[in-house]
Design an enzyme around this catalytic site. Structure first.
Site, PDB file in Angstrom:
ATOM      1  N   ASN A 196      -4.968   2.788  -5.895  1.00 14.64           N
ATOM      2  CA  ASN A 196      -6.346   2.270  -5.859  1.00 14.64           C
ATOM      3  C   ASN A 196      -7.337   3.235  -5.204  1.00 14.64           C
ATOM      4  O   ASN A 196      -8.487   3.321  -5.613  1.00 14.64           O
ATOM      5  CB  ASN A 196      -6.391   0.886  -5.206  1.00 14.64           C
ATOM      6  CG  ASN A 196      -5.973   0.896  -3.769  1.00 14.64           C
ATOM      7  OD1 ASN A 196      -5.084   1.641  -3.372  1.00 14.64           O
ATOM      8  ND2 ASN A 196      -6.615   0.089  -2.961  1.00 14.64           N
ATOM      9  N   GLY A 272       1.223   0.213  -0.064  1.00 14.81           N
ATOM     10  CA  GLY A 272       1.428  -0.341  -1.404  1.00 14.81           C
ATOM     11  C   GLY A 272       1.601  -1.840  -1.325  1.00 14.81           C
ATOM     12  O   GLY A 272       1.175  -2.482  -0.354  1.00 14.81           O
ATOM     13  N   THR A 274       3.408  -5.643  -1.141  1.00 14.31           N
ATOM     14  CA  THR A 274       4.344  -6.245  -0.185  1.00 14.31           C
ATOM     15  C   THR A 274       5.778  -6.238  -0.717  1.00 14.31           C
ATOM     16  O   THR A 274       6.727  -5.979   0.041  1.00 14.31           O
ATOM     17  CB  THR A 274       3.867  -7.671   0.154  1.00 14.31           C
ATOM     18  OG1 THR A 274       2.608  -7.548   0.827  1.00 14.31           O
ATOM     19  CG2 THR A 274       4.856  -8.410   1.039  1.00 14.31           C
ATOM     20  N   THR A 276       7.166  -4.082  -2.787  1.00 14.57           N
ATOM     21  CA  THR A 276       7.703  -2.716  -2.664  1.00 14.57           C
ATOM     22  C   THR A 276       7.950  -2.388  -1.194  1.00 14.57           C
ATOM     23  O   THR A 276       8.950  -1.746  -0.853  1.00 14.57           O
ATOM     24  CB  THR A 276       6.721  -1.683  -3.263  1.00 14.57           C
ATOM     25  OG1 THR A 276       6.184  -2.189  -4.463  1.00 14.57           O
ATOM     26  CG2 THR A 276       7.409  -0.375  -3.532  1.00 14.57           C
ATOM     27  N   GLU A 294       1.810  -0.416   5.155  1.00 17.94           N
ATOM     28  CA  GLU A 294       0.472  -0.984   4.930  1.00 17.94           C
ATOM     29  C   GLU A 294       0.537  -1.693   3.588  1.00 17.94           C
ATOM     30  O   GLU A 294       0.615  -1.033   2.546  1.00 17.94           O
ATOM     31  CB  GLU A 294      -0.582   0.127   4.890  1.00 17.94           C
ATOM     32  CG  GLU A 294      -0.725   0.909   6.178  1.00 17.94           C
ATOM     33  CD  GLU A 294      -1.226   0.076   7.336  1.00 17.94           C
ATOM     34  OE1 GLU A 294      -1.864  -0.967   7.087  1.00 17.94           O
ATOM     35  OE2 GLU A 294      -0.976   0.451   8.481  1.00 17.94           O
ATOM     36  N   CYS A 328      -7.420  -3.072  -0.949  1.00 20.09           N
ATOM     37  CA  CYS A 328      -6.567  -4.031  -0.229  1.00 20.09           C
ATOM     38  C   CYS A 328      -7.397  -4.904   0.708  1.00 20.09           C
ATOM     39  O   CYS A 328      -6.999  -6.015   1.044  1.00 20.09           O
ATOM     40  CB  CYS A 328      -5.499  -3.288   0.549  1.00 20.09           C
ATOM     41  SG  CYS A 328      -6.203  -2.061   1.667  1.00 20.09           S
ATOM     42  N   GLU A 508      -2.187   2.274  11.354  1.00 19.08           N
ATOM     43  CA  GLU A 508      -2.603   3.657  11.122  1.00 19.08           C
ATOM     44  C   GLU A 508      -3.910   3.883  11.873  1.00 19.08           C
ATOM     45  O   GLU A 508      -4.463   2.972  12.473  1.00 19.08           O
ATOM     46  CB  GLU A 508      -2.804   3.898   9.617  1.00 19.08           C
ATOM     47  CG  GLU A 508      -1.518   3.780   8.818  1.00 19.08           C
ATOM     48  CD  GLU A 508      -1.674   4.191   7.365  1.00 19.08           C
ATOM     49  OE1 GLU A 508      -2.662   3.802   6.721  1.00 19.08           O
ATOM     50  OE2 GLU A 508      -0.783   4.913   6.863  1.00 19.08           O
TER      51      GLU A 508
HETATM   52  P1  NAP Z   1       3.172  -0.488  -5.324  1.00 20.40           P
HETATM   53  O1  NAP Z   1       3.594  -0.838  -6.691  1.00 20.40           O
HETATM   54  O2  NAP Z   1       3.859  -1.125  -4.185  1.00 20.40           O
HETATM   55  O3  NAP Z   1       3.310   1.098  -5.235  1.00 20.40           O
HETATM   56  C1  NAP Z   1       2.923   1.829  -4.090  1.00 20.40           C
HETATM   57  C2  NAP Z   1       3.638   3.163  -4.117  1.00 20.40           C
HETATM   58  O4  NAP Z   1       5.033   2.930  -3.929  1.00 20.40           O
HETATM   59  C3  NAP Z   1       3.507   3.889  -5.447  1.00 20.40           C
HETATM   60  O5  NAP Z   1       3.449   5.267  -5.234  1.00 20.40           O
HETATM   61  C4  NAP Z   1       4.792   3.488  -6.136  1.00 20.40           C
HETATM   62  O6  NAP Z   1       5.141   4.354  -7.160  1.00 20.40           O
HETATM   63  C5  NAP Z   1       5.766   3.523  -4.979  1.00 20.40           C
HETATM   64  N1  NAP Z   1       7.005   2.783  -5.171  1.00 20.40           N
HETATM   65  C6  NAP Z   1       7.301   1.829  -6.095  1.00 20.40           C
HETATM   66  N2  NAP Z   1       8.579   1.404  -5.934  1.00 20.40           N
HETATM   67  C7  NAP Z   1       9.096   2.090  -4.883  1.00 20.40           C
HETATM   68  C8  NAP Z   1      10.369   2.087  -4.231  1.00 20.40           C
HETATM   69  N3  NAP Z   1      11.360   1.297  -4.626  1.00 20.40           N
HETATM   70  N4  NAP Z   1      10.534   2.910  -3.184  1.00 20.40           N
HETATM   71  C9  NAP Z   1       9.535   3.706  -2.741  1.00 20.40           C
HETATM   72  N5  NAP Z   1       8.317   3.764  -3.352  1.00 20.40           N
HETATM   73  C10 NAP Z   1       8.098   2.963  -4.399  1.00 20.40           C
HETATM   74  O7  NAP Z   1       1.630  -0.740  -5.116  1.00 20.40           O
HETATM   75  P2  NAP Z   1       0.469  -0.378  -6.096  1.00 20.40           P
HETATM   76  O8  NAP Z   1       0.496  -1.335  -7.229  1.00 20.40           O
HETATM   77  O9  NAP Z   1       0.481   1.078  -6.367  1.00 20.40           O
HETATM   78  O10 NAP Z   1      -0.814  -0.661  -5.160  1.00 20.40           O
HETATM   79  C11 NAP Z   1      -1.387  -1.907  -5.003  1.00 20.40           C
HETATM   80  C12 NAP Z   1      -0.909  -2.572  -3.729  1.00 20.40           C
HETATM   81  O11 NAP Z   1      -1.149  -1.728  -2.616  1.00 20.40           O
HETATM   82  C13 NAP Z   1      -1.665  -3.853  -3.432  1.00 20.40           C
HETATM   83  O12 NAP Z   1      -0.744  -4.827  -3.022  1.00 20.40           O
HETATM   84  C14 NAP Z   1      -2.589  -3.480  -2.302  1.00 20.40           C
HETATM   85  O13 NAP Z   1      -2.982  -4.547  -1.476  1.00 20.40           O
HETATM   86  C15 NAP Z   1      -1.753  -2.494  -1.576  1.00 20.40           C
HETATM   87  N6  NAP Z   1      -2.578  -1.640  -0.731  1.00 20.40           N
HETATM   88  C16 NAP Z   1      -2.516  -1.810   0.621  1.00 20.40           C
HETATM   89  C17 NAP Z   1      -3.315  -1.052   1.450  1.00 20.40           C
HETATM   90  C18 NAP Z   1      -3.282  -1.209   2.946  1.00 20.40           C
HETATM   91  O14 NAP Z   1      -3.810  -0.341   3.630  1.00 20.40           O
HETATM   92  N7  NAP Z   1      -2.708  -2.278   3.485  1.00 20.40           N
HETATM   93  C19 NAP Z   1      -4.173  -0.091   0.894  1.00 20.40           C
HETATM   94  C20 NAP Z   1      -4.210   0.038  -0.490  1.00 20.40           C
HETATM   95  C21 NAP Z   1      -3.399  -0.730  -1.297  1.00 20.40           C
HETATM   96  P3  NAP Z   1       4.669   4.082  -8.684  1.00 20.40           P
HETATM   97  O15 NAP Z   1       3.262   3.668  -8.668  1.00 20.40           O
HETATM   98  O16 NAP Z   1       4.835   5.395  -9.285  1.00 20.40           O
HETATM   99  O17 NAP Z   1       5.577   3.014  -9.169  1.00 20.40           O
END
Ligand code: NAP
Length: 529
Positions: A196, A272, A274, A276, A294, A328, A508
């Site tokens: 994002n 990423g 929750t 994951t 996070e 997020c 962080e």
């Molecule tokens: P995601 O599917 O959890 O992916 C996050 C990262 O983890 C990506 O690089 C993803 O790779 C990788 N990943 C996936 N499976 C993994 C595994 N088994 N082991 C290690 N890494 C793995 O999240 P997203 O869809 O990209 O992002 C949206 C989410 O992020 C939302 O829930 C949002 O709230 C959260 N977010 C949180 C914050 C915060 O600061 N709290 C900030 C921004 C976003 P791929 O994409 O290549 O699969």
């Protein structure tokens, strides 16, 4: 207003500059330089390849495979990204391990100098980075230019200077001993980020990790790999020694998992979802790795009747729909005190309907594209579910009319406001991560605090009120890592940032990041004689 034609010309000019300026090893840049001025879409279908960056070189993935990288605004493949696996992670960890000894002994002043140079180069390249981020994510170019890229530079500048001003603790034990605390770099760290805010969030990890003397293996989302690759080029130009930062592109399943499971990667900083995050925690726990998580959010945005309603509406529009609601921190559950409810809804709905959904590269676009077809389907699913749960669509609720020829196949959705939903329904509890908010009335402070806390997430919240007493009182009762009062996403990089409950573990930012990326060691000297 800058026209699309001007945008295309600027991109071509940038590509021409790159042809002259960038070494041949950066395939992504090389192939951008092959673009002609005939049109942005055709420029981006040139098949550029985004490779891994290991030991200071851009390299093919060992398996030789690539994934399609789709531009969300068009739905078309415009580049290919390395589909790496554990073998590439192994190479990256080896390079990072080799670089660690020297980098960890490099003086703070020298590390700072290099990181400041990276920040300067990001500033210099703001336009090309913003353009790349906009095309890769679907976010408005203006947002990337004004938020994402400047923040990436700030991340480097902040931690580059923070390490020049650290202090060590000392404890004197009666008259018998003197203790002091060393804070040592950890070693090779794994940094995993989402799609994002690609460069913004990845640099939020890279900068403190490197500033503290660690070396890193980083993985951006495979959906948004381009700016991480451009950053590697910048790091090389800035004189960052080889192996200090390595970027392995590919899926979470193949690359992310291999990083978290690698025994020589001693800490993981993950941002990423929750679900994951749970997998990451499970991988790291048996090895007792240091982990920072996070995760997701379902953030309450509370408007009391005494609030400055104009400010609350303007702030709520941003907190609801910034980056198409894909932040997020977005406030997806809006609660309004009953005396102000109808007036708020009427005005908020009117303003929402005025937001222009359009080509992200056009200057007057407020809302760009959703990042992927899957994410668009998820948004549609929740809008349907909301109606089944009793919700009424007060604004949006569907895809917009065709935007322009270029964006005919893009992933667009109108900003959507839903009313009349029960507080505890699924739509109000599960993270949608799109341009969808619900608005619900409340009658008392206790009631709205209970609503706000009735959620598995605890990332951030906003309160709008003119009563200082109420602001303090409610802020203390709400279970979120950040509470904004009469504002949203007003960031100071020194403050602790992170979530409670299922929104994460650890913090962080500022000292929290410096602590995460170092190991404290106490040295106790006995007094003799
Ligand atoms: P995601 O599917 O959890 O992916 C996050 C990262 O983890 C990506 O690089 C993803 O790779 C990788 N990943 C996936 N499976 C993994 C595994 N088994 N082991 C290690 N890494 C793995 O999240 P997203 O869809 O990209 O992002 C949206 C989410 O992020 C939302 O829930 C949002 O709230 C959260 N977010 C949180 C914050 C915060 O600061 N709290 C900030 C921004 C976003 P791929 O994409 O290549 O699969």
């Amino acid at each position: 207003m800058r026209s699309l034609a001007a945008t295309k010309r600027a991109t071509f000019a940038w590509a021409q500059r790159l042809r002259n300026a960038i070494p041949a090893s950066a395939r992504v840049c090389e192939e951008l330089a092959e673009l002609d001025a005939s049109g942005f879409a055709s420029q981006m279908t040139c098949g550029m390849q985004i490779r891994n960056f290991i030991a200071g070189e851009f390299v093919e993935p060992v398996g030789g495979c690539y994934l399609e990288n789709i531009e969300p605004a068009t739905g078309k493949t415009y580049s290919h990204v390395a589909d790496s696996d554990g073998r590439d992670v192994e190479l990256a960890v080896t390079a990072a391990e080799k670089a660690f000894g020297k980098w960890s002994r490099t003086s703070a002043a020298e590390r700072s100098r290099i990181l400041l140079r990276i920040a300067d180069l990001i500033d210099r390249d703001t336009e090309r980075l913003a353009r790349a981020e906009s095309v890769d994510t679907g976010k408005p170019l203006s947002l990337a230019r004004n938020l994402d890229i400047p923040r990436a530079a700030s991340n480097f500048r902040f931690f580059a200077t923070a390490i020049l001003h650290t202090e060590s603790e000392a404890h004197i034990t009666d008259n018998v001993a003197f203790n002091y605390t060393l804070r040592l770099p950890l070693g090779v760290v794994g940094l995993i980020s989402p799609w994002n805010l690609p460069l913004y969030l990845l640099t939020w990890k890279i900068a403190p990790a490197l500033a503290c003397g660690n070396t890193a293996v980083a993985k951006p989302s495979e959906l948004t790999p381009v700016t991480a690759s451009l950053l590697c080029e910048i790091c090389r130009e800035a004189g960052l020694p080889e192996g200090v930062l390595n970027v392995v592109q590919g899926t979470g399943q193949n690359v992310g998992a291999a990083i978290t499971l690698h025994p020589k990667v001693v800490a993981i900083s993950f941002t990423g979802g929750t679900i994951t995050g749970r997998k990451v925690a499970e991988s790291c726990a048996p090895m007792f790795k240091k982990v920072s998580l996070e995760l997701g959010g379902k953030n309450p945005n509370i408007i009391f009747a005494d609030a400055d309603l104009d400010a609350a509406i303007t702030g709520s529009l941003r907190s609801s729909f910034a980056n198409q609601g894909q932040v997020c921190l977005c406030g997806s559950r809006v609660f309004v005190e009953r005396p102000a409810y109808q007036s708020f809804v009427d005005r908020f709905v009117e303003k929402t309907s005025e937001l222009s959904v359009g080509d992200p590269l056009e200057q007057d676009t407020d809302q760009g594209a959703i990042v992927s077809k899957n994410q668009l389907e998820k948004v549609k699913f929740y809008v349907d579910l909301a109606q089944q749960e009793g919700g009424s669509i007060a604004a949006g609720g569907s895809a917009p009319e065709a935007i322009n020829d270029r964006c005919r196949g893009g992933y667009f959705f109108k900003p959507t406001v839903i009313t009349d939903l029960p507080v505890s329904c699924r739509t109000n509890r599960e993270e949608i991560f799109g341009p969808v908010v619900s608005v619900t009335p409340f009658d008392s402070e206790d009631e709205v605090v209970a609503y706000a806390n009735d959620c598995d997430y605890g990332l951030a919240s906003s309160l709008w009120t003119q009563s200082l007493n109420r602001a303090h009182r409610v802020a203390e009762k709400i279970h979120t890592g950040t509470v904004w009062i009469n504002c949203w996403m007003l960031r100071d990089l020194r403050v602790p940032f992170g979530g409670m409950k299922q929104s994460g573990v650890g913090r962080e930012g500022g000292d929290e990041a410096l602590r995460f990326f170092t190991e404290p060691k106490n040295v106790c000297i006995a007094k003799q004689g």
